[in-house]
Motif scaffolding. Structure first.
Motif, PDB file in Angstrom:
ATOM      1  N   LEU A   1       1.469  -8.997   0.418  1.00 12.35           N
ATOM      2  CA  LEU A   1       1.712  -7.729  -0.266  1.00 12.35           C
ATOM      3  C   LEU A   1       2.986  -7.787  -1.094  1.00 12.35           C
ATOM      4  O   LEU A   1       3.049  -7.210  -2.193  1.00 12.35           O
ATOM      5  N   SER A   2       3.991  -8.487  -0.596  1.00 15.69           N
ATOM      6  CA  SER A   2       5.240  -8.614  -1.335  1.00 15.69           C
ATOM      7  C   SER A   2       5.031  -9.385  -2.638  1.00 15.69           C
ATOM      8  O   SER A   2       5.539  -8.995  -3.696  1.00 15.69           O
ATOM      9  N   VAL A   3       4.265 -10.477  -2.568  1.00 13.78           N
ATOM     10  CA  VAL A   3       3.985 -11.266  -3.774  1.00 13.78           C
ATOM     11  C   VAL A   3       3.183 -10.450  -4.780  1.00 13.78           C
ATOM     12  O   VAL A   3       3.505 -10.410  -5.972  1.00 13.78           O
ATOM     13  N   GLU A   4       2.145  -9.779  -4.301  1.00 18.18           N
ATOM     14  CA  GLU A   4       1.319  -8.997  -5.226  1.00 18.18           C
ATOM     15  C   GLU A   4       2.129  -7.869  -5.852  1.00 18.18           C
ATOM     16  O   GLU A   4       1.937  -7.533  -7.024  1.00 18.18           O
ATOM     17  N   ARG A   5       3.035  -7.296  -5.090  1.00 16.96           N
ATOM     18  CA  ARG A   5       3.900  -6.240  -5.625  1.00 16.96           C
ATOM     19  C   ARG A   5       4.729  -6.777  -6.796  1.00 16.96           C
ATOM     20  O   ARG A   5       4.869  -6.113  -7.831  1.00 16.96           O
ATOM     21  N   GLY A   6       5.253  -7.970  -6.646  1.00 19.62           N
ATOM     22  CA  GLY A   6       6.024  -8.569  -7.724  1.00 19.62           C
ATOM     23  C   GLY A   6       5.181  -8.825  -8.960  1.00 19.62           C
ATOM     24  O   GLY A   6       5.628  -8.612 -10.097  1.00 19.62           O
ATOM     25  N   VAL A   7       3.951  -9.275  -8.753  1.00 13.78           N
ATOM     26  CA  VAL A   7       3.043  -9.532  -9.878  1.00 13.78           C
ATOM     27  C   VAL A   7       2.705  -8.237 -10.604  1.00 13.78           C
ATOM     28  O   VAL A   7       2.739  -8.177 -11.849  1.00 13.78           O
ATOM     29  N   LEU A   8       2.397  -7.197  -9.863  1.00  7.07           N
ATOM     30  CA  LEU A   8       2.034  -5.927 -10.484  1.00  7.07           C
ATOM     31  C   LEU A   8       3.194  -5.351 -11.296  1.00  7.07           C
ATOM     32  O   LEU A   8       2.980  -4.751 -12.362  1.00  7.07           O
ATOM     33  N   ARG A   9       4.397  -5.523 -10.816  1.00  4.37           N
ATOM     34  CA  ARG A   9       5.546  -5.032 -11.563  1.00  4.37           C
ATOM     35  C   ARG A   9       5.702  -5.784 -12.878  1.00  4.37           C
ATOM     36  O   ARG A   9       5.997  -5.195 -13.923  1.00  4.37           O
ATOM     37  N   LEU A  10       5.515  -7.094 -12.847  1.00  2.00           N
ATOM     38  CA  LEU A  10       5.593  -7.884 -14.077  1.00  2.00           C
ATOM     39  C   LEU A  10       4.534  -7.450 -15.076  1.00  2.00           C
ATOM     40  O   LEU A  10       4.801  -7.282 -16.269  1.00  2.00           O
ATOM     41  N   LEU A  11       3.317  -7.281 -14.602  1.00  3.10           N
ATOM     42  CA  LEU A  11       2.214  -6.903 -15.491  1.00  3.10           C
ATOM     43  C   LEU A  11       2.438  -5.521 -16.098  1.00  3.10           C
ATOM     44  O   LEU A  11       2.183  -5.309 -17.289  1.00  3.10           O
ATOM     45  N   ALA A  12       2.898  -4.591 -15.279  1.00  2.52           N
ATOM     46  CA  ALA A  12       3.146  -3.235 -15.785  1.00  2.52           C
ATOM     47  C   ALA A  12       4.234  -3.247 -16.850  1.00  2.52           C
ATOM     48  O   ALA A  12       4.186  -2.460 -17.812  1.00  2.52           O
ATOM     49  N   ASP A  13       5.197  -4.141 -16.709  1.00  5.55           N
ATOM     50  CA  ASP A  13       6.322  -4.202 -17.641  1.00  5.55           C
ATOM     51  C   ASP A  13       5.973  -4.943 -18.937  1.00  5.55           C
ATOM     52  O   ASP A  13       6.463  -4.590 -20.005  1.00  5.55           O
ATOM     53  N   ARG A  14       5.091  -5.955 -18.853  1.00  4.64           N
ATOM     54  CA  ARG A  14       4.864  -6.834 -20.001  1.00  4.64           C
ATOM     55  C   ARG A  14       3.533  -6.619 -20.718  1.00  4.64           C
ATOM     56  O   ARG A  14       3.414  -6.965 -21.900  1.00  4.64           O
ATOM     57  N   CYS A  15       2.532  -6.115 -20.020  1.00  2.89           N
ATOM     58  CA  CYS A  15       1.170  -6.107 -20.574  1.00  2.89           C
ATOM     59  C   CYS A  15       0.678  -4.687 -20.852  1.00  2.89           C
ATOM     60  O   CYS A  15       1.121  -3.727 -20.214  1.00  2.89           O
ATOM     61  N   SER A  16      -0.269  -4.582 -21.774  1.00  2.00           N
ATOM     62  CA  SER A  16      -0.766  -3.266 -22.183  1.00  2.00           C
ATOM     63  C   SER A  16      -2.002  -2.823 -21.411  1.00  2.00           C
ATOM     64  O   SER A  16      -2.321  -1.639 -21.397  1.00  2.00           O
ATOM     65  N   PHE A  17      -2.715  -3.742 -20.776  1.00  2.00           N
ATOM     66  CA  PHE A  17      -3.921  -3.355 -20.044  1.00  2.00           C
ATOM     67  C   PHE A  17      -3.551  -2.751 -18.691  1.00  2.00           C
ATOM     68  O   PHE A  17      -2.456  -2.959 -18.169  1.00  2.00           O
ATOM     69  N   GLN A  18      -4.494  -2.019 -18.122  1.00  6.94           N
ATOM     70  CA  GLN A  18      -4.212  -1.295 -16.881  1.00  6.94           C
ATOM     71  C   GLN A  18      -4.407  -2.172 -15.645  1.00  6.94           C
ATOM     72  O   GLN A  18      -5.387  -2.909 -15.525  1.00  6.94           O
ATOM     73  N   VAL A  19      -3.456  -2.052 -14.721  1.00  7.97           N
ATOM     74  CA  VAL A  19      -3.531  -2.655 -13.395  1.00  7.97           C
ATOM     75  C   VAL A  19      -3.137  -1.570 -12.393  1.00  7.97           C
ATOM     76  O   VAL A  19      -2.646  -0.508 -12.791  1.00  7.97           O
ATOM     77  N   PRO A  20      -3.353  -1.783 -11.107  1.00 13.26           N
ATOM     78  CA  PRO A  20      -2.909  -0.772 -10.136  1.00 13.26           C
ATOM     79  C   PRO A  20      -1.414  -0.486 -10.292  1.00 13.26           C
ATOM     80  O   PRO A  20      -0.611  -1.397 -10.456  1.00 13.26           O
ATOM     81  N   ARG A  21      -1.064   0.788 -10.222  1.00 11.40           N
ATOM     82  CA  ARG A  21       0.324   1.194 -10.435  1.00 11.40           C
ATOM     83  C   ARG A  21       0.974   1.546  -9.106  1.00 11.40           C
ATOM     84  O   ARG A  21       0.443   2.332  -8.319  1.00 11.40           O
ATOM     85  N   LEU A  22       2.118   0.945  -8.845  1.00 12.89           N
ATOM     86  CA  LEU A  22       2.846   1.225  -7.611  1.00 12.89           C
ATOM     87  C   LEU A  22       3.442   2.625  -7.674  1.00 12.89           C
ATOM     88  O   LEU A  22       4.177   2.949  -8.600  1.00 12.89           O
ATOM     89  N   VAL A  23       3.133   3.451  -6.685  1.00  8.20           N
ATOM     90  CA  VAL A  23       3.712   4.792  -6.628  1.00  8.20           C
ATOM     91  C   VAL A  23       4.621   4.963  -5.415  1.00  8.20           C
ATOM     92  O   VAL A  23       5.412   5.901  -5.359  1.00  8.20           O
ATOM     93  N   LEU A  24       4.514   4.059  -4.450  1.00  8.66           N
ATOM     94  CA  LEU A  24       5.375   4.125  -3.272  1.00  8.66           C
ATOM     95  C   LEU A  24       5.473   2.733  -2.655  1.00  8.66           C
ATOM     96  O   LEU A  24       4.465   2.060  -2.465  1.00  8.66           O
ATOM     97  N   VAL A  25       6.678   2.326  -2.364  1.00  8.58           N
ATOM     98  CA  VAL A  25       6.927   1.103  -1.601  1.00  8.58           C
ATOM     99  C   VAL A  25       7.739   1.508  -0.380  1.00  8.58           C
ATOM    100  O   VAL A  25       8.902   1.899  -0.493  1.00  8.58           O
ATOM    101  N   SER A  26       7.142   1.453   0.791  1.00 10.63           N
ATOM    102  CA  SER A  26       7.799   1.889   2.014  1.00 10.63           C
ATOM    103  C   SER A  26       8.774   0.838   2.514  1.00 10.63           C
ATOM    104  O   SER A  26       8.561  -0.372   2.347  1.00 10.63           O
ATOM    105  N   GLU A  27       9.817   1.288   3.173  1.00  8.51           N
ATOM    106  CA  GLU A  27      10.767   0.365   3.784  1.00  8.51           C
ATOM    107  C   GLU A  27      10.115  -0.425   4.904  1.00  8.51           C
ATOM    108  O   GLU A  27      10.639  -1.459   5.340  1.00  8.51           O
ATOM    109  N   TYR A  28       8.953   0.029   5.385  1.00  6.30           N
ATOM    110  CA  TYR A  28       8.253  -0.650   6.467  1.00  6.30           C
ATOM    111  C   TYR A  28       7.212  -1.647   5.970  1.00  6.30           C
ATOM    112  O   TYR A  28       6.469  -2.216   6.768  1.00  6.30           O
ATOM    113  N   GLY A  29       7.097  -1.820   4.658  1.00  2.00           N
ATOM    114  CA  GLY A  29       6.219  -2.862   4.147  1.00  2.00           C
ATOM    115  C   GLY A  29       4.903  -2.409   3.568  1.00  2.00           C
ATOM    116  O   GLY A  29       4.223  -3.191   2.900  1.00  2.00           O
ATOM    117  N   PHE A  30       4.498  -1.168   3.819  1.00  2.37           N
ATOM    118  CA  PHE A  30       3.245  -0.727   3.214  1.00  2.37           C
ATOM    119  C   PHE A  30       3.518  -0.127   1.834  1.00  2.37           C
ATOM    120  O   PHE A  30       4.640   0.265   1.504  1.00  2.37           O
TER     121      PHE A  30
END
Length: 325
Positions: free
Chosen positions: A81-110
């Motif tokens: 989940l940590s790796v995928e979170r990093g990938v999604l952030r990169l894609l949201a920042d660099r690319c124009s197509f839609q990917v799942p958008r992070l709306v909450l990252v819990s301190e407990y890992g979910f």
């Protein structure tokens, strides 16, 4: 990547944590535990409103409002989940197509994500694509455009130190060789399939072909507009890796004689990235994946579906892939 076992964890040990005193994962997630954890993070949902499913060391929790929460079921699930979170952030920042958008990252890992809007019904789209080449080509063009952005706009320096350097699928040659004889009663075919995997593992990848790959691009990870069939975006970056760009085209080959989706994707992709892809390599990767899915059937009755296919359907894919090598 594939339909996982009925438990989110590969082991059956008790939960490492409970959400009252949570550390980083939970081995047995109930609706009540999930809702309480979400409530503490400011997300309201009742047990009746959610659905929980096990997904390869993680729990997927469907929420109202086109949202989905992901809970780690093990230390491996937490890392994924940590790796995928990093990938999604990169894609949201660099690319124009839609990917799942992070709306909450819990301190407990979910995490909680907003899903890509649209319909995902891969088997219906697959059946339609086999008859409607216009639809097939339109989807292929969309995939080609998204991959051109993804492969070009994210560099090695962006992912060094945390992104896997190898795709997770197909499995290793040893894993496949051990299982194939338990699925097939055909020594000659087992031998041929073993040669395919050997050829795959012997492939050498030029450094210039290494990019951020999704690793599982296919109809099962696309969200389409329910009225127009336009591709809204792509999801499930759990298999992402810094690996050969050809992997992202391997599932655009169907078990039919034509290669319309691949053709359409490459017609858009190649001019945008300024390089010609090796179709034979894409076909080899497709065949290797087909063999790996066949080996994954161990313990599954021939008429039962594994990852959406019966044994006959898996064999049809394998034979179609072999015919193109």
């Amino acid at each position: 990547m594939r339909s996982g076992p009925h438990s989110a964890r590969s082991d059956r040990s008790p939960s490492h944590s409970c959400f009252g005193h949570m550390t980083d994962y939970v081995g047995n997630l109930t609706a009540e535990i999930a809702c309480e954890a979400l409530r503490r993070a400011g997300v309201s949902a009742s047990p009746e409103e959610i659905q929980i499913s096990a997904r390869d060391e993680r729990w997927a929790v469907s929420l109202p409002g086109e949202r989905i929460a992901w809970f780690p079921a093990s230390e491996l699930g937490s890392r994924r989940l940590s790796v995928e979170r990093g990938v999604l952030r990169l894609l949201a920042d660099r690319c124009s197509f839609q990917v799942p958008r992070l709306v909450l990252v819990s301190e407990y890992g979910f995490v909680v994500r907003l899903m890509v809007p649209g319909r995902c019904d891969p088997w219906d789209i697959y059946r339609r694509c086999k008859k409607d080449w216009t639809l097939t080509q339109r989807i292929g063009r969309s995939i080609g455009a998204m991959l051109a952005e993804q492969h070009a706009k994210i560099g090695d320096a962006d992912v060094t130190g945390w992104l896997p350097q190898r795709v997770a699928w197909p499995e290793s040659a040893d894993w496949i060789r051990e299982r194939l004889p338990r699925v097939l009663d055909d020594d000659d075919l087992v031998h041929v399939l073993g040669q395919v995997i050997e050829q795959y593992e012997a492939s050498r990848v030029d450094a210039s072909d290494r990019v951020l790959v999704h690793g599982d691009v296919g109809l099962h990870n696309l969200a389409l507009d329910p009225k127009s069939d336009e591709v809204n975006g792509i999801f499930d970056y759990d298999s992402a890796a810094w690996a050969d760009r050809h992997h992202d085209f391997r599932y655009l080959l169907f078990d039919v004689g034509r290669e319309d989706m691949l053709d359409a994707a490459l017609k858009i992709y190649e001019p945008k990235v300024g390089r010609i892809l090796d179709r034979d390599r894409i076909r080899l990767y497709n065949a290797a994946c087909a063999v790996s899915y066949l080996a994954f059937r161990v313990g599954v009755a021939p008429d039962r579906k594994s990852c959406g296919r019966t044994l006959a359907e898996d064999l049809r894919w394998v034979r179609a892939a072999l015919s193109k090598l």
